[in-house]
Design an enzyme around this catalytic site. Structure first.
Site, short mmCIF file in Angstrom:
data_model
loop_
_atom_site.label_atom_id
_atom_site.label_comp_id
_atom_site.label_asym_id
_atom_site.label_seq_id
_atom_site.Cartn_x
_atom_site.Cartn_y
_atom_site.Cartn_z
N SER A 66 -22.31 -50.58 -20.28
CA SER A 66 -23.02 -51.57 -19.46
C SER A 66 -24.51 -51.27 -19.42
CB SER A 66 -22.49 -51.54 -18.02
OG SER A 66 -21.11 -51.84 -17.98
N1 SAH Z 1 -17.78 -48.39 -17.55
C1 SAH Z 1 -17.98 -48.45 -18.98
C2 SAH Z 1 -18.13 -49.88 -19.46
C3 SAH Z 1 -17.18 -50.16 -20.55
S1 SAH Z 1 -16.92 -51.84 -20.99
C4 SAH Z 1 -19.14 -47.57 -19.41
O1 SAH Z 1 -19.84 -47.03 -18.55
O2 SAH Z 1 -19.35 -47.38 -20.61
C5 SAH Z 1 -15.37 -52.17 -20.25
C6 SAH Z 1 -14.21 -51.28 -20.65
O3 SAH Z 1 -13.07 -51.76 -19.96
C7 SAH Z 1 -13.86 -51.29 -22.13
O4 SAH Z 1 -13.87 -49.99 -22.63
C8 SAH Z 1 -12.47 -51.88 -22.15
O5 SAH Z 1 -11.61 -51.34 -23.15
C9 SAH Z 1 -11.96 -51.51 -20.76
N2 SAH Z 1 -10.82 -52.31 -20.31
C10 SAH Z 1 -10.57 -53.63 -20.54
N3 SAH Z 1 -9.40 -54.00 -19.97
C11 SAH Z 1 -8.89 -52.89 -19.38
C12 SAH Z 1 -7.70 -52.61 -18.64
N4 SAH Z 1 -6.78 -53.54 -18.42
N5 SAH Z 1 -7.51 -51.36 -18.18
C13 SAH Z 1 -8.41 -50.38 -18.40
N6 SAH Z 1 -9.56 -50.57 -19.10
C14 SAH Z 1 -9.79 -51.81 -19.58
#
Ligand code: SAH
Length: 216
Positions: A66
């Site tokens: 993000s």
């Molecule tokens: N907080 C992260 C942002 C990652 S983007 C950071 O600081 O880098 C969002 C993430 O959510 C992705 O890695 C994606 O695979 C994950 N995601 C999507 N659906 C999900 C679910 N049902 N359970 C757990 N993670 C999920």
């Protein structure tokens, strides 16, 4: 991997802190965390020099880390206390989890893509952050560890399910971008005021990758 910092990276990081401060982030603990965390280690190889621009960047498995401002904004909305137990859904690169760990709360983070779960777990450990990481579907939450003082969702969730709301303590706060991926999401802050009552607030529009069901 180079876990050593350089003066160039330190300088860029200090400017990033000023940038997000300028955009309205006031919580000193959040600003300090962003000032301390080597974001260039959380992005894809080759993107290190963009790591301190205030924007989302690619990570593995077609996901994103993000935008720092968004991380700061969501974290500030959580109104953290040092004794808080916090659930993050969407570990991704592990950067948001590192911000929470820097602030000193007890962090539980869930990721549905195994590759990201493994790389984030290793990186956080290498950097000395104590974070409990789980390879699981975040729609289910973490029943075994519930209830949580705070829950932060970092992927676009079409509608916040009762299964997650029920894992929040009374008085607890959830921050989540609610809406269809690709259409922009409303940042919701939900406060559990009693067993059955939830107060909902809106905090502007954001864009996240989708929250998807099941593991991958
Ligand atoms: N907080 C992260 C942002 C990652 S983007 C950071 O600081 O880098 C969002 C993430 O959510 C992705 O890695 C994606 O695979 C994950 N995601 C999507 N659906 C999900 C679910 N049902 N359970 C757990 N993670 C999920």
């Amino acid at each position: 991997m180079d876990i050593n910092d350089s003066f160039v990276m330190q300088g860029r990081r200090a400017r990033l802190v000023e940038t997000i401060k300028g955009k309205g982030i006031k919580d000193e603990r959040v600003l300090n965390a962003i000032g301390n965390i080597k974001r260039h280690l959380f992005v894809l190889k080759g993107l290190e020099y963009s790591a301190y621009e205030d924007r989302a960047l690619s990570i593995s498995a077609s996901q994103t880390i993000s935008q720092p401002y968004t991380v700061a904004f969501q974290t500030e909305l959580l109104e953290l206390k040092s004794t808080d137990k916090v659930l993050e859904i969407g570990t991704g690169s592990g950067y948001q989890a590192a911000v929470l760990a820097e602030i000193g709360v007890d962090v539980y983070t869930v990721e549905r893509i195994e590759e990201l779960h493994i790389s984030a777990t290793e990186l956080l450990k290498e950097l000395g952050y104590k974070v409990n990481t789980f390879y699981s579907d975040g729609f289910i939450g973490l029943d075994n560890y519930a209830p949580f003082d705070k829950i932060i969702i970092t992927a676009a969730i079409p509608e916040i399910p009762d299964s997650l709301l029920s894992q929040l303590k009374i008085g607890g706060i959830m921050v989540a971008p609610e809406g269809i991926a690709g259409q922009g999401q409303v940042m919701r802050r939900i406060i559990r005021v009693s067993e059955t009552d939830f107060e909902r607030q809106n905090h502007g529009l954001f864009t996240f990758v989708p929250m998807l069901k099941g593991k991958n």
